[in-house]
Design an enzyme around this catalytic site. Structure first.
Site, short mmCIF file in Angstrom:
data_model
loop_
_atom_site.label_atom_id
_atom_site.label_comp_id
_atom_site.label_asym_id
_atom_site.label_seq_id
_atom_site.Cartn_x
_atom_site.Cartn_y
_atom_site.Cartn_z
N LYS A 1 0.37 -1.10 -0.15
CA LYS A 1 -0.25 0.22 -0.25
C LYS A 1 0.94 0.79 -0.01
O LYS A 1 1.57 1.10 0.44
CB LYS A 1 -0.84 0.44 1.08
CG LYS A 1 -2.17 1.62 1.62
CD LYS A 1 -2.59 1.66 2.33
CE LYS A 1 -3.09 2.95 3.27
NZ LYS A 1 -4.10 2.85 4.21
N GLU B 1 -7.10 -2.25 2.50
CA GLU B 1 -6.77 -0.74 3.09
C GLU B 1 -7.38 -1.22 4.17
O GLU B 1 -6.00 -0.25 5.11
CB GLU B 1 -7.19 0.15 2.54
CG GLU B 1 -6.36 1.52 2.55
CD GLU B 1 -7.07 2.85 1.64
OE1 GLU B 1 -6.90 4.06 2.36
OE2 GLU B 1 -8.38 2.98 1.48
N GLU C 1 -11.88 11.13 -4.41
CA GLU C 1 -12.04 11.12 -2.86
C GLU C 1 -10.67 12.14 -2.15
O GLU C 1 -11.16 12.73 -1.12
CB GLU C 1 -11.16 10.15 -2.54
CG GLU C 1 -11.02 9.13 -1.14
CD GLU C 1 -10.61 8.26 -0.73
OE1 GLU C 1 -10.19 8.06 0.79
OE2 GLU C 1 -11.17 7.41 -1.28
N GLU D 1 -8.12 12.11 12.83
CA GLU D 1 -7.38 10.75 13.05
C GLU D 1 -6.25 11.09 14.39
O GLU D 1 -5.44 12.16 14.35
CB GLU D 1 -5.78 10.49 11.83
CG GLU D 1 -5.57 9.14 12.65
CD GLU D 1 -5.05 8.30 11.17
OE1 GLU D 1 -4.29 7.81 11.35
OE2 GLU D 1 -5.18 9.19 10.07
#
Length: 448
Positions: free
Chosen positions: A199, A294, A428, A250
C-alpha cells in the site's frame, strides 16, 4: 524567548489561577505569535500565546532530541498548576519526512518544533484556567505572579465581536495535473500487483489565492462547530505570517500512565443527501473489499507497532465513523504498556502509520518522494503536546492547510492498493479538501 537544545538547562516558573470564561475567539485574536491551539475530544482546549521557550530539532533523531530537551526543561520546574488540565505543556509537532521541507510554504517549519507558551488559557471541564510561564536564568515567581494578575485583568475585559465573513477564493492552482495523477497511481498499482508494495498513500496540494484576508480564529471556530469530534490545531512559527491549522479526524496516540489509546482510520466514502442514502453508503463502505483490505492493513500494522511496548493490545470492532463530509472505517485500539514509556517513544514508533505512509514503510516513503511534486512538510505528521510526566496526545495533521497572507495551501491524500482506480481516488482527494475549502469559499457558495 529561550531557544533550547539538547543538554541545555534553564529555570522554569509556572503559575496558574482560575478565571472567568473569556471567549475562545477573542483570546486567540489577541494572542501574541507564535499562537497555539489544541482542542480534542475528551481533552481540554488550550490557547497559547507567545513562547517562553522553544525546542527545535532536525534530522532522523528529532524525536529523541525533543524528548531530551523537554525532560531537561521540565526538571527545572517551579510549578503551581492549580489543576491537572492546566499543567505546563509543550505544544508542537514534526515534519512528515526525516529530512525537512525546503520549499514553499514550509520554509519556516523545521523538522520538529515545540513551544512552551508564555501565556496559556485552558478551557477544561472544571472551569477556565490562566497559566503564565517563564523560562530563563532570571525567571522568578514574583515576576510570573505579577504577569498573571495583569493577564487576568486583560482577559476579564475581552468580548467577542462579529465573525468575519469567509474570505472567498480568487484562484486555485493544483500541484498535480489529472494526467500526472493517473500516471502516478497506475505506477503505484503496478508495483503493488508485482509485490514490491502492499500500500502507498499519495497526496495532492491545492494552492488557493483568497479574495480577502483569512481570519484563522474564525476559521477554527467554524471548524469546531462543524467537526466537534475532530482534533483542531494551530501551529505557528515565531516570525512571519505562516499558520498551520486543521481539524483532523485521526488521533495518532495518547498516553496517560500506562494506558495507550489510538485507532485505525482508513477507508472512505461520502455522505448521502438523505438519511437513506447515507445508510446505503455506510453499508457499501462496510462491505467494500477494497476499503476493508486498506483498513485492515492499517489496523494490523498499528497493533504490531505497539506490541514491543505493550503488555496487552486490544482491538475493538470495525465500525463506520461519520463526519460532516465523509464517512470512514474506524477501529479503536487500546494498549497497556509493560512499563512507563514517554509519549514520544510511541509517536516515533507509530509515525507514519500506513494510513498516511504505506507498506513496507521505507519503500512507500520512497515512492511518495518520487511521485509527489510538492513537499509534505508537516502535513500528515504528528502534532500535539507533551507534559512533564511524559504523557501526551498527538493527532495526525490531516484536513489541514498552511496560510500565509492571502495564500492558503491545502493537502489531502488517499491510500492506493491493488484495485485502486485513479479517477475514483482523484474524486476522494477532492472530497477530503472540503473541510478546509468550505471555510475559504465565500459564504454564499459554501455547501451544507
Amino acid at each position: 524567548m529561550e531557544q533550547l537544545g539538547t543538554g541545555e538547562v534553564e529555570r522554569l516558573v509556572s503559575r496558574t489561577v482560575r478565571i472567568g470564561d473569556p471567549p475562545f475567539r477573542a483570546v486567540l485574536e489577541t494572542a501574541t505569535r507564535p499562537r497555539t491551539v489544541w482542542s480534542a475530544p475528551g481533552d481540554a482546549t488550550v490557547v497559547g500565546s507567545g513562547a517562553a521557550a522553544t525546542i527545535t530539532a532536525n534530522g532522523p533523531e528529532r524525536f529523541a532530541r525533543v524528548r531530551e530537551a523537554a525532560e531537561a526543561l521540565f526538571e527545572t520546574g517551579d510549578v503551581h498548576a492549580g489543576t491537572e488540565a492546566a499543567r505546563p505543556r509543550l505544544f508542537g509537532g514534526f515534519a512528515f519526512h526525516d529530512e525537512g521541507a525546503e520549499r514553499s510554504p514550509w520554509e519556516a517549519f523545521p523538522d520538529a518544533r515545540f513551544v512552551f507558551p508564555r501565556v496559556q488559557v485552558t478551557y477544561a471541564d472544571n472551569g477556565t484556567w490562566l497559566t503564565v510561564n517563564a523560562v530563563g536564568p532570571d525567571a522568578t515567581a514574583e515576576a510570573v505572579e505579577t504577569r498573571l494578575e495583569a493577564e487576568r485583568e486583560r482577559l476579564r475585559d475581552l468580548t467577542d465581536g462579529p465573525m468575519a465573513p469567509r474570505p472567498g477564493i480568487r484562484e486555485r492552482t493544483r500541484t498535480t495535473a489529472l494526467d500526472d495523477w493517473r500516471e502516478g497511481v497506475e505506477a503505484a498499482v503496478s508495483r503493488i500487483r508485482a509485490g514490491d508494495l502492499r500500500k502507498v498513500v499519495l497526496a495532492q496540494a491545492l494552492e488557493v489565492d483568497l479574495a480577502t484576508s483569512l481570519s484563522v480564529s474564525d476559521t477554527l471556530v467554524r471548524l469546531g462547530e462543524k467537526y466537534p469530534d475532530c482534533h483542531r490545531f494551530l501551529v505557528e512559527p515565531p516570525d512571519g505570517e505562516a499558520s498551520f491549522f486543521g481539524a483532523t479526524p485521526e488521533r495518532l496516540v495518547s498516553v496517560r500512565g500506562r494506558t495507550v489509546e489510538t485507532g485505525a482510520l482508513a477507508g472512505t466514502t461520502g455522505r448521502g443527501e438523505t438519511p437513506t442514502e447515507d445508510e446505503w453508503l455506510a453499508r457499501e463502505l462496510m462491505g467494500s473489499e477494497k476499503n476493508i483490505h486498506e483498513h485492515d492493513l492499517v489496523a494490523e500494522t498499528i497493533r504490531d507497532q505497539l506490541a514491543p511496548f505493550a503488555a496487552s493490545v486490544a482491538m475493538g470492532e470495525r465500525q463506520v465513523r461519520r463526519l460532516a463530509t465523509v464517512q470512514h472505517l474506524w477501529t479503536p485500539i487500546t494498549a497497556e504498556l509493560e512499563r512507563n514509556y514517554h509519549v514520544l517513544d510511541l509517536v516515533e514508533a507509530l509515525h507514519p502509520t500506513p494510513a498516511v505512509g504505506g507498506l513496507p514503510p521505507a519503500d512507500a516513503l520512497q515512492t511518495i518522494r518520487e511521485t509527489e511534486p510538492f513537499d509534505r512538510g508537516w502535513y500528515a505528521a504528528p502534532v500535539g503536546w507533551i507534559d512533564a510526566a511524559g504523557y501526551g496526545s498527538f493527532a495526525v495533521a490531516l484536513r489541514s492547510a498552511v496560510a500565509s497572507g492571502r495564500t492558503v495551501t491545502l493537502f489531502a491524500g488517499v491510500g492506493i492498493v491493488a484495485d485502486s482506480d485513479p479517477d475514483r481516488e482523484w474524486d476522494e482527494v477532492q472530497l477530503k479538501y472540503r473541510p478546509i475549502l468550505d471555510e475559504l469559499e465565500a459564504d454564499a457558495t459554501v455547501r451544507s
